[in-house]
Write an enzyme that holds these catalytic residues in place. Structure first.
Site, PDB file in Angstrom:
ATOM      1  N   LYS A   9       0.848  -1.191   0.000  1.00  0.00           N
ATOM      2  CA  LYS A   9       0.000   0.000   0.000  1.00  0.00           C
ATOM      3  C   LYS A   9       0.888   1.247   0.000  1.00  0.00           C
ATOM      4  CE  LYS A   9      -3.892  -2.263   2.299  1.00  0.00           C
ATOM      5  NZ  LYS A   9      -4.731  -2.346   3.527  1.00  0.00           N
ATOM      6  N   ASN A  10       2.151   1.026  -0.313  1.00  0.00           N
ATOM      7  CA  ASN A  10       3.128   2.116  -0.361  1.00  0.00           C
ATOM      8  C   ASN A  10       3.236   2.619  -1.803  1.00  0.00           C
ATOM      9  OD1 ASN A  10       5.618   3.516  -0.716  1.00  0.00           O
ATOM     10  ND2 ASN A  10       6.458   2.565   1.115  1.00  0.00           N
ATOM     11  N   ASP A  71       9.953  -7.886   0.936  1.00  0.00           N
ATOM     12  CA  ASP A  71      10.231  -7.450   2.287  1.00  0.00           C
ATOM     13  C   ASP A  71      11.629  -6.880   2.236  1.00  0.00           C
ATOM     14  OD1 ASP A  71       9.253  -7.066   4.907  1.00  0.00           O
ATOM     15  OD2 ASP A  71      10.674  -8.546   5.640  1.00  0.00           O
ATOM     16  N   SER A  72      11.732  -5.658   2.636  1.00  0.00           N
ATOM     17  CA  SER A  72      13.030  -5.002   2.538  1.00  0.00           C
ATOM     18  C   SER A  72      13.280  -4.195   3.787  1.00  0.00           C
ATOM     19  CB  SER A  72      13.092  -4.116   1.289  1.00  0.00           C
ATOM     20  OG  SER A  72      11.975  -3.266   1.222  1.00  0.00           O
ATOM     21  N   PHE A 152      11.615   7.415   0.015  1.00  0.00           N
ATOM     22  CA  PHE A 152      10.819   7.178   1.220  1.00  0.00           C
ATOM     23  C   PHE A 152      11.653   6.345   2.187  1.00  0.00           C
ATOM     24  CE2 PHE A 152       9.965   3.959  -1.976  1.00  0.00           C
ATOM     25  CZ  PHE A 152      10.059   2.772  -1.286  1.00  0.00           C
ATOM     26  N   HIS A 180      18.578  -1.624  -3.949  1.00  0.00           N
ATOM     27  CA  HIS A 180      18.456  -3.028  -3.556  1.00  0.00           C
ATOM     28  C   HIS A 180      17.281  -3.690  -4.279  1.00  0.00           C
ATOM     29  CE1 HIS A 180      16.059  -0.382  -1.117  1.00  0.00           C
ATOM     30  NE2 HIS A 180      15.481  -1.343  -0.427  1.00  0.00           N
ATOM     31  N   ARG A 181      16.210  -2.907  -4.453  1.00  0.00           N
ATOM     32  CA  ARG A 181      15.027  -3.449  -5.144  1.00  0.00           C
ATOM     33  C   ARG A 181      15.341  -3.705  -6.618  1.00  0.00           C
ATOM     34  NH1 ARG A 181      11.955  -0.018  -3.013  1.00  0.00           N
ATOM     35  NH2 ARG A 181      11.622  -1.316  -1.196  1.00  0.00           N
TER      36      ARG A 181
END
Length: 200
Positions: A9-10, A71-72, A152, A180-181
């Site tokens: 939801k980000n 998940d980060s 963010f 990283h993503r």
């Protein structure tokens, strides 16, 4: 495939994934874009892998479609890897990026070692099929003050290796080539192409 649900939801995170999948003609939707109310999946895992799988599998089974979850978090050497899986809630509930950053700065007050890394684990879940994982990281250090308006989370404090500015001071295009993503996405992309799930 033409559409992919991202278990978030980000809006900032969804935007990053949308940019990465655009070249495949895949439309990305976040949980905010759905007409169905999806309750938050409790992140009870002890690792990034466990939390990513929990989110991806739970929502994929509920919606009966392919779901990508990540998940980060931030791992800081001087804090023995903290905040780690608790990155989003480091300062407690409700989630608050500004409070998390302030707590991190406070925790590092007496430390000269400011080495840190962002870690991202992706979980690609399809109903009744094994979860596909990918992992990426971005090394750097923690600044002494927050700086920058972009991004963010801990972006205003994280200076990537080889840079003199924080992640929040980089434009989204540049961030998307070192994050990283992005590195996790590259690994996932290779796997999905090899398996014929997406066409290169």
């Amino acid at each position: 495939m033409k559409e992919l649900i991202i278990a978030t939801k980000n809006p900032g995170k969804a935007k990053e994934f949308a940019a990465l999948f655009h070249k495949y003609g895949i439309t990305v939707k976040s949980l905010l874009d759905l007409n169905t109310e999806i309750p938050d999946v409790e992140e009870t895992g002890a690792t990034f892998h466990e939390n990513a799988r929990l989110k991806a599998e739970t929502i994929a089974n509920k919606l009966e479609t392919t779901v990508l979850a990540d998940d980060s978090g931030l791992s800081v050497d001087a804090l023995n890897g903290e905040p780690g899986v608790y990155s989003a809630r480091y300062a407690g509930e409700p989630k608050n990026d500004n409070q998390n950053n302030k707590k991190l700065l406070q925790a590092l007050t007496s430390h000269s070692n400011r080495a840190a890394r962002f870690v991202c684990v992706l979980a690609w879940a399809m109903p009744n099929k094994p979860v596909i994982y990918a992992e990426g990281s971005c090394n750097g250090k923690i600044a002494k003050t927050m700086s920058g308006e972009s991004g963010f989370g801990y972006d205003p404090l994280f200076i990537p290796k080889g840079y003199e500015v924080t992640m929040a001071e980089l434009g989204s295009e540049e961030k998307n080539t070192i994050s990283h993503r992005f590195h996790a996405m590259q690994q996932l992309e290779t796997t999905l192409v090899e398996k014929g799930i997406i066409k290169s």
